[in-house]
Scaffold this motif. Structure first.
Motif, PDB file in Angstrom:
ATOM      1  N   LEU A 128      10.152  -3.542  23.018  1.00  0.00           N
ATOM      2  CA  LEU A 128       9.899  -2.906  21.716  1.00  0.00           C
ATOM      3  C   LEU A 128      10.622  -1.552  21.650  1.00  0.00           C
ATOM      4  CD1 LEU A 128       8.244  -3.621  19.160  1.00  0.00           C
ATOM      5  CD2 LEU A 128       6.489  -2.070  20.003  1.00  0.00           C
ATOM      6  N   ASN A 129      11.939  -1.569  21.803  1.00  0.00           N
ATOM      7  CA  ASN A 129      12.702  -0.326  21.713  1.00  0.00           C
ATOM      8  C   ASN A 129      13.140  -0.081  20.274  1.00  0.00           C
ATOM      9  OD1 ASN A 129      15.039  -1.997  21.319  1.00  0.00           O
ATOM     10  ND2 ASN A 129      15.142  -2.257  23.558  1.00  0.00           N
ATOM     11  N   ASP A 130      13.802   1.029  20.035  1.00  0.00           N
ATOM     12  CA  ASP A 130      14.182   1.398  18.671  1.00  0.00           C
ATOM     13  C   ASP A 130      15.112   0.371  18.038  1.00  0.00           C
ATOM     14  OD1 ASP A 130      12.655   3.631  18.917  1.00  0.00           O
ATOM     15  OD2 ASP A 130      14.328   5.039  19.197  1.00  0.00           O
ATOM     16  N   ASP A 131      16.055  -0.161  18.810  1.00  0.00           N
ATOM     17  CA  ASP A 131      16.984  -1.151  18.257  1.00  0.00           C
ATOM     18  C   ASP A 131      16.241  -2.415  17.838  1.00  0.00           C
ATOM     19  OD1 ASP A 131      19.089   0.542  18.658  1.00  0.00           O
ATOM     20  OD2 ASP A 131      19.661  -0.334  20.595  1.00  0.00           O
ATOM     21  N   PHE A 132      15.277  -2.854  18.687  1.00  0.00           N
ATOM     22  CA  PHE A 132      14.526  -4.063  18.350  1.00  0.00           C
ATOM     23  C   PHE A 132      13.692  -3.844  17.093  1.00  0.00           C
ATOM     24  CE2 PHE A 132      11.017  -7.039  18.584  1.00  0.00           C
ATOM     25  CZ  PHE A 132      11.620  -8.209  19.021  1.00  0.00           C
ATOM     26  N   VAL A 133      13.052  -2.683  16.977  1.00  0.00           N
ATOM     27  CA  VAL A 133      12.241  -2.381  15.789  1.00  0.00           C
ATOM     28  C   VAL A 133      13.116  -2.377  14.538  1.00  0.00           C
ATOM     29  CG1 VAL A 133      10.848  -0.606  14.649  1.00  0.00           C
ATOM     30  CG2 VAL A 133      10.504  -1.110  17.083  1.00  0.00           C
ATOM     31  N   GLY A 163       0.815  -1.209   0.000  1.00  0.00           N
ATOM     32  CA  GLY A 163       0.000   0.000   0.000  1.00  0.00           C
ATOM     33  C   GLY A 163       0.847   1.256   0.000  1.00  0.00           C
ATOM     34  N   ILE A 164       1.931   1.258   0.769  1.00  0.00           N
ATOM     35  CA  ILE A 164       2.809   2.428   0.812  1.00  0.00           C
ATOM     36  C   ILE A 164       3.519   2.609  -0.525  1.00  0.00           C
ATOM     37  CG2 ILE A 164       4.857   3.405   1.918  1.00  0.00           C
ATOM     38  CD1 ILE A 164       3.998   2.016   4.498  1.00  0.00           C
ATOM     39  N   VAL A 165       3.992   1.510  -1.107  1.00  0.00           N
ATOM     40  CA  VAL A 165       4.679   1.589  -2.406  1.00  0.00           C
ATOM     41  C   VAL A 165       3.751   2.182  -3.453  1.00  0.00           C
ATOM     42  CG1 VAL A 165       5.618   0.224  -4.306  1.00  0.00           C
ATOM     43  CG2 VAL A 165       6.325  -0.259  -1.953  1.00  0.00           C
ATOM     44  N   GLU A 166       2.519   1.676  -3.515  1.00  0.00           N
ATOM     45  CA  GLU A 166       1.583   2.147  -4.536  1.00  0.00           C
ATOM     46  C   GLU A 166       1.215   3.606  -4.322  1.00  0.00           C
ATOM     47  OE1 GLU A 166      -1.702  -0.522  -4.394  1.00  0.00           O
ATOM     48  OE2 GLU A 166      -0.631  -2.146  -5.427  1.00  0.00           O
ATOM     49  N   ALA A 221      12.011  -0.790  -3.607  1.00  0.00           N
ATOM     50  CA  ALA A 221      10.791  -0.068  -3.235  1.00  0.00           C
ATOM     51  C   ALA A 221      10.221  -0.612  -1.929  1.00  0.00           C
ATOM     52  CB  ALA A 221       9.764  -0.180  -4.364  1.00  0.00           C
ATOM     53  N   ALA A 222      10.295  -1.942  -1.755  1.00  0.00           N
ATOM     54  CA  ALA A 222       9.770  -2.549  -0.521  1.00  0.00           C
ATOM     55  C   ALA A 222      10.585  -2.107   0.689  1.00  0.00           C
ATOM     56  CB  ALA A 222       9.776  -4.061  -0.644  1.00  0.00           C
ATOM     57  N   ASP A 223      11.931  -2.014   0.518  1.00  0.00           N
ATOM     58  CA  ASP A 223      12.763  -1.582   1.634  1.00  0.00           C
ATOM     59  C   ASP A 223      12.485  -0.124   1.993  1.00  0.00           C
ATOM     60  OD1 ASP A 223      13.959  -4.032   1.939  1.00  0.00           O
ATOM     61  OD2 ASP A 223      15.679  -3.552   0.655  1.00  0.00           O
ATOM     62  N   GLN A 224      12.227   0.702   0.963  1.00  0.00           N
ATOM     63  CA  GLN A 224      11.875   2.095   1.246  1.00  0.00           C
ATOM     64  C   GLN A 224      10.559   2.181   2.016  1.00  0.00           C
ATOM     65  OE1 GLN A 224      12.336   4.729  -2.308  1.00  0.00           O
ATOM     66  NE2 GLN A 224      13.223   2.869  -3.261  1.00  0.00           N
ATOM     67  N   ALA A 225       9.581   1.346   1.622  1.00  0.00           N
ATOM     68  CA  ALA A 225       8.301   1.309   2.335  1.00  0.00           C
ATOM     69  C   ALA A 225       8.497   0.808   3.752  1.00  0.00           C
ATOM     70  CB  ALA A 225       7.311   0.428   1.578  1.00  0.00           C
ATOM     71  N   LEU A 226       9.440  -0.149   3.921  1.00  0.00           N
ATOM     72  CA  LEU A 226       9.717  -0.683   5.248  1.00  0.00           C
ATOM     73  C   LEU A 226      10.249   0.414   6.169  1.00  0.00           C
ATOM     74  CD1 LEU A 226       9.849  -3.242   7.024  1.00  0.00           C
ATOM     75  CD2 LEU A 226      12.194  -3.579   6.182  1.00  0.00           C
ATOM     76  N   VAL A 227      11.098   1.276   5.652  1.00  0.00           N
ATOM     77  CA  VAL A 227      11.629   2.392   6.446  1.00  0.00           C
ATOM     78  C   VAL A 227      10.488   3.305   6.899  1.00  0.00           C
ATOM     79  CG1 VAL A 227      13.069   4.466   6.358  1.00  0.00           C
ATOM     80  CG2 VAL A 227      13.901   2.329   5.362  1.00  0.00           C
ATOM     81  N   ILE A 228       9.547   3.590   5.988  1.00  0.00           N
ATOM     82  CA  ILE A 228       8.408   4.451   6.331  1.00  0.00           C
ATOM     83  C   ILE A 228       7.537   3.787   7.398  1.00  0.00           C
ATOM     84  CG2 ILE A 228       6.276   5.470   5.436  1.00  0.00           C
ATOM     85  CD1 ILE A 228       7.718   5.827   2.746  1.00  0.00           C
ATOM     86  N   ASN A 229       7.263   2.504   7.209  1.00  0.00           N
ATOM     87  CA  ASN A 229       6.400   1.808   8.166  1.00  0.00           C
ATOM     88  C   ASN A 229       7.049   1.763   9.550  1.00  0.00           C
ATOM     89  OD1 ASN A 229       5.340  -0.746   9.602  1.00  0.00           O
ATOM     90  ND2 ASN A 229       3.865  -0.451   7.949  1.00  0.00           N
ATOM     91  N   LYS A 230       8.347   1.454   9.596  1.00  0.00           N
ATOM     92  CA  LYS A 230       8.999   1.371  10.902  1.00  0.00           C
ATOM     93  C   LYS A 230       9.100   2.732  11.576  1.00  0.00           C
ATOM     94  CE  LYS A 230      11.523  -2.953  10.481  1.00  0.00           C
ATOM     95  NZ  LYS A 230      12.775  -3.670  10.800  1.00  0.00           N
ATOM     96  N   SER A 231       9.138   3.785  10.804  1.00  0.00           N
ATOM     97  CA  SER A 231       9.128   5.126  11.412  1.00  0.00           C
ATOM     98  C   SER A 231       7.792   5.385  12.101  1.00  0.00           C
ATOM     99  CB  SER A 231       9.391   6.199  10.349  1.00  0.00           C
ATOM    100  OG  SER A 231       8.292   6.323   9.443  1.00  0.00           O
ATOM    101  N   LEU A 232       6.721   4.808  11.562  1.00  0.00           N
ATOM    102  CA  LEU A 232       5.406   4.937  12.203  1.00  0.00           C
ATOM    103  C   LEU A 232       5.338   4.112  13.482  1.00  0.00           C
ATOM    104  CD1 LEU A 232       3.128   4.737   9.028  1.00  0.00           C
ATOM    105  CD2 LEU A 232       3.829   6.787  10.286  1.00  0.00           C
TER     106      LEU A 232
END
Length: 895
Positions: free
Chosen positions: A539-544, A214-217, A229-240
């Motif tokens: 669920l800290n930043d390193d674990f995420v 969904g983020i990629v599209e 593209a999937a890795d870029q979307a992964l960065v966005i999702n993990k920032s959320l």
């Protein structure tokens, strides 16, 4: 003779003026004077005599609780106080069942006005939100009269707040207490900000689809030399994911003592311009309570058979053969209640006008740490069998606000036959917010010695759930009544007519997010510095960053929903008469017309259209959640007046009980009384009731009194809850039964024991009743008993008080006992019997010392028997909750 008739006309007119305004917080100079006089004598007996006189003069069967009686029993809120009234039982500390009928069969008004409910799951007001310190009296009318709303089943409760005083009053009260089970508990780092702005923005931007695809599209992402593209979307999702509150930090610590503070001040002033009187009253209160309890809940096996119909030899055998799941919980709850009341009134001759501002805020913060096991092996087995158990941590913070503005007036026109006019205009708003609801799921591993080793997160979805809820309910209520008193030879006659309007609008929305493990393997999680109690620290930043944990938007799709909008409008008019013949017979009755309109529409399945502001609701969707009905509702009451000693009442009324707002839409929610996921259903019908009452009342010269009554209710299409079973849990929905009936007898008394023991007297009431409802088997699914008692009905309710007042007026005490018979909490299915909430024997002690004219010291012990709340099904405990014994000490000073 003419002078006598004129005086009686004046008295009747003044009495009518006072009676039509009983529900309004206005000047009550005469009433205040009466209360001051009787309070000098026996504290409880004197105040009881005042409210008994009001009850005696009611045309329809009613019970009254005065402010002194509330103080006597030591109840801190309206809900707790009302369980002292004949035939009333308290459920979940919030809701009142009248004559064994569920909360849908009772209604509550504030000073005669309709107000909204801040409860997320019911239309009825949770009565624990009203502190007893702002209450003047509580009136429970059990026989229907046309001047009250036709939505009447067991009874109508009118909460009357304190009026402006006739002279200077001021007081302050402080108190401290402790639940003896609650010295230690589990606290956490609460977040009150709600949905992070970045997450809200992402839901809109990606139209609810937070998946990588969904983020990629939506972003139009392309592969680059460094990132796909999937890795870029992964960065966005993990920032959320990082935006969500994750620093929970559970801690086991000593809980603070409970404490409260209350204060009020008021006075009245004569003004010289018109010669009237201005009065003002302000009152505030704050209460903070901590409570810790251990709870157990279980679901009986879906393959329930004869092996579970009798008790097994050991508890372990029962666990291993009869339960699908068992959950043991440690629950810590902090409740904060704040209230503010401001009354401003003006009185000129026989005219009273007042304005009231009432603000009530109630917050509840709860942490639940639980371990679930599946003894029969349907999911994770017991840790003794496989070394694993299912762990759940749930954190919930809820804010409830009720904000009321009310103007009322009373007018008596002596030059125009003593006509009385009273009116009220009320605007009120209820708001409920849940800015924190976080649910963690783990699987614990245990060694052969039974010691905890570590925890893992599996590849299943929904390992961490975030839910956010908001509700706003606005009500506009106004009414007016016209009263004409007449006095003829051997006949006292009063005509009353009025109009009542209620306009209501509710918006309910909730959003859910899940952080789930995208892999198909189990991932160990760090329990943090706090050990197993602080397992949420993983669920800290390193674990995420180093694990495939992604955020998803959990919005249900059609036909399910968890958002809805609703509106309700009621136009009513009535005519009522009250005739007293030769001081021997009293005939009262009338007719009411109501035009009722209500619509409820589920909206969650329209998430994308709502975001683009282009939602179009289909005609079918609107009609499915619509109730549109109008009808006439009659009532008639006849009373034989046996002088000052006794009276005999007979009453009949036709009323209706309508579905709640959210019961007409496929909205799912967890019922707080049952912990069962419940779904609304379109097409529910209103229930029609025929109510019959009879009552004998006997009054003695010293204030002692006794009454005994009987009642019968014939119900067409009663609304009942029907259960369904999933693999490991229950769900519930609603159906209309074919017929239902409730019948019983009740008795009440106040009796002086000074002839036996000086200073002692007893009061109390008992109710014995039964009920039956028939449900069409075609609508009941696999309900075990299509013909059964009504949900929530108790066969008996007992309230007993032993009271003492010292001769010097410095000491008073009450031993207060309350118990209700077992009642169906949920209907049994698949051969399992109904689930019954077991009797709870409540024994409280209240002692008050009056060291001087201005001071009061009160000591209170609640639940002396240290009873626990239990629910059983087929003789097995399926819910158990510690209540604990509470002690408190307070000091009050009146200036």
């Amino acid at each position: 003779m003419n002078t006598q008739i004129k005086l009686r006309k004046v008295a009747l007119a003044v009495g009518a003026s006072l009676s039509v305004g009983m529900t309004a917080p206005v000047f009550a100079e005469e009433a205040q004077e009466i209360e001051e006089v009787v309070a000098v004598g026996s504290r409880l007996q004197g105040s009881a005599a005042a409210v008994i006189e009001e009850r005696k003069n009611q045309a329809f069967v009613a019970d009254i609780l005065g402010a002194e009686q509330l103080s006597r029993t030591g109840d801190s809120d309206v809900a707790s106080a009302l369980r002292r009234v004949t035939g009333l039982t308290l459920v979940d500390g919030k809701f009142i069942y009248v004559r064994g009928l569920g909360e849908r069969y009772s209604s509550a008004r504030l000073n005669g006005a309709a107000v909204p409910s801040p409860d997320l799951t019911r239309n009825v007001i949770p009565l624990d939100i009203f502190p007893s310190s702002i209450i003047e009296s509580l009136a429970v009318q059990k026989a229907y009269s046309p001047s009250m709303p036709a939505a009447f089943g067991g009874g109508n409760i009118d909460i009357r707040t304190k009026s402006v005083p006739s002279e200077f009053v001021a007081n302050i009260e402080v108190g401290v207490g402790q639940n003896l089970n609650s010295q230690d508990g589990y606290t956490y780092n609460r977040n009150e900000k709600g949905i992070p702005v970045a997450v809200q923005t992402a839901v809109v931007r990606y139209r609810g689809d937070l998946s990588l695809r969904g983020i990629v599209e939506r972003e139009g992402l392309k592969n680059t030399e460094t990132l796909s593209a999937a890795d870029q979307a992964l960065v966005i999702n993990k920032s959320l994911v990082r935006e969500l509150p994750r620093d929970i930090r559970v801690q086991e610590e000593s809980l603070d003592p409970n404490y409260d503070i209350k204060a009020s001040i008021g006075n009245s002033f004569d003004e010289d311009w018109l010669g009237g009187t201005i009065g003002v009253l302000a009152a505030v209160s704050y209460d903070n309570d901590w409570k810790y309890s251990e709870r157990m809940s279980a679901v009986l096996d879906q393959s329930f058979d004869e092996s579970c119909t009798t008790k097994l030899e050991t508890e372990e055998d029962a666990v291993n053969s009869c339960y699908v799941t068992m959950k043991d919980s440690k629950v810590t709850t902090q409740t904060e209640k704040m209230s503010g009341v401001f009354n401003l009134g003006y009185k000129y001759e026989q005219h009273n006008v007042s304005y009231s501002k009432i603000y009530l805020e109630d917050t509840e913060d709860e942490s639940e740490l639980s371990i679930s096991q599946s003894p029969n092996g349907s999911t994770v087995r017991t840790k003794a069998a496989t070394g694993q158990a299912y762990r759940n941590y749930d954190f919930n913070y809820e804010e409830r606000i009720l904000d009321i503005d009310q103007a009322v007036g009373q007018h008596t026109f002596m030059d125009y036959m003593g006509i009385g006019v009273d009116w009220q205009y009320t605007e009120s708003k209820a708001e409920t917010k849940i800015p924190t609801n976080i649910d963690y799921d783990f699987i614990d591993n245990y060694g052969e010695d039974g010691a905890y080793v570590d925890s893992i997160v599996t590849g299943d979805d929904n390992r961490i759930l975030y839910s956010y809820t908001e509700m706003e309910d606005n009500v506009k209520s106004y009414s007016g009544n016209l009263t004409l008193p007449l006095y003829l030879e051997n006949l006292e006659l009063t005509f009353k007519a009025g109009y009542d309007f209620v306009d209501r609008a509710r918006v309910y929305s909730t959003s859910g997010f899940a952080i789930h493990n995208e892999t198909n393997i189990s991932i160990p999680v760090n329990t943090g510095l706090g050990g197993i109690n602080d397992i949420t620290a993983y669920l800290n930043d390193d674990f995420v960053s180093s694990n495939d944990f992604l955020l998803a938007f959990n919005e249900p799709t059609a036909p399910s929903a968890d958002d809805y909008i609703a509106a309700q409008k009621i136009d009513s008019g009535y005519f009522e008469f009250d005739a007293i013949f030769d001081n021997t017979w009293r005939l009262s009755g009338g007719i009411r017309y109501e035009d009722f309109k209500q619509v409820s529409i589920g909206t969650s399945s329209l998430i994308f259209d709502r975001i683009t502001h282009s939602t179009i609701y289909s005609e079918e969707r609107i009609l499915a959640g619509t109730v549109n009905e109008d009808d006439f509702y009659n009532a008639l009451s006849m009373t034989y007046l046996g002088g000052e000693k006794y009276q005999i009442r007979f009453g009949y009324g036709e009323t209706v009980v309508r579905p709640d707002l959210r019961e007409l839409v496929p909205v799912s929610y967890f019922d707080p009384l049952t912990d069962i996921r419940t779904f609304g259903v379109a097409g529910l019908k209103s229930s029609e009731l025929q109510n019959y009452d009879a009552r004998f009342e006997y009054y003695m010269d010293n204030g002692d009194n006794f009454s005994v009554g009987a009642f019968f209710k014939d119900i067409t299409a009663p609304i009942e809850t029907v259960l369904q079973v999933g693999d490991e849990d229950y769900t519930a929905t609603f159906v209309n039964g074919e017929t239902g009936e409730v019948y019983g007898v009740e008795a009440e008394w106040l009796y002086d024991l000074s002839g036996v023991v000086s200073g002692f007297f007893t009061s109390g009431n008992v109710t014995f009743s039964d009920s039956e409802v028939e449900i069409d088997p075609a609508k009941s699914g696999n309900l075990t008993n299509p013909t059964k008692r009504m949900t929530g009905h108790s066969k008996y309710v007992v309230n007993l008080q032993l009271n003492y007042d010292s001769a010097d007026g410095q000491h008073s005490s009450s031993l207060v006992y309350n118990v209700f018979g077992e009642r169906i909490l949920a209907s049994g299915i698949g051969g399992r019997e109904d689930a019954f909430e077991q009797p709870f024997h409540s024994l409280d002690l209240v002692y008050t010392w009056y060291p001087d004219f201005n001071s009061q010291v009160k000591f209170k012990v609640q639940n002396l028997l240290d009873e626990e709340q239990e629910v059983t099904q087929s003789d097995y405990i399926v819910r158990q909750k510690e209540v604990g014994t509470s002690v408190s000490l307070s000091y009050k000073y009146e200036f």
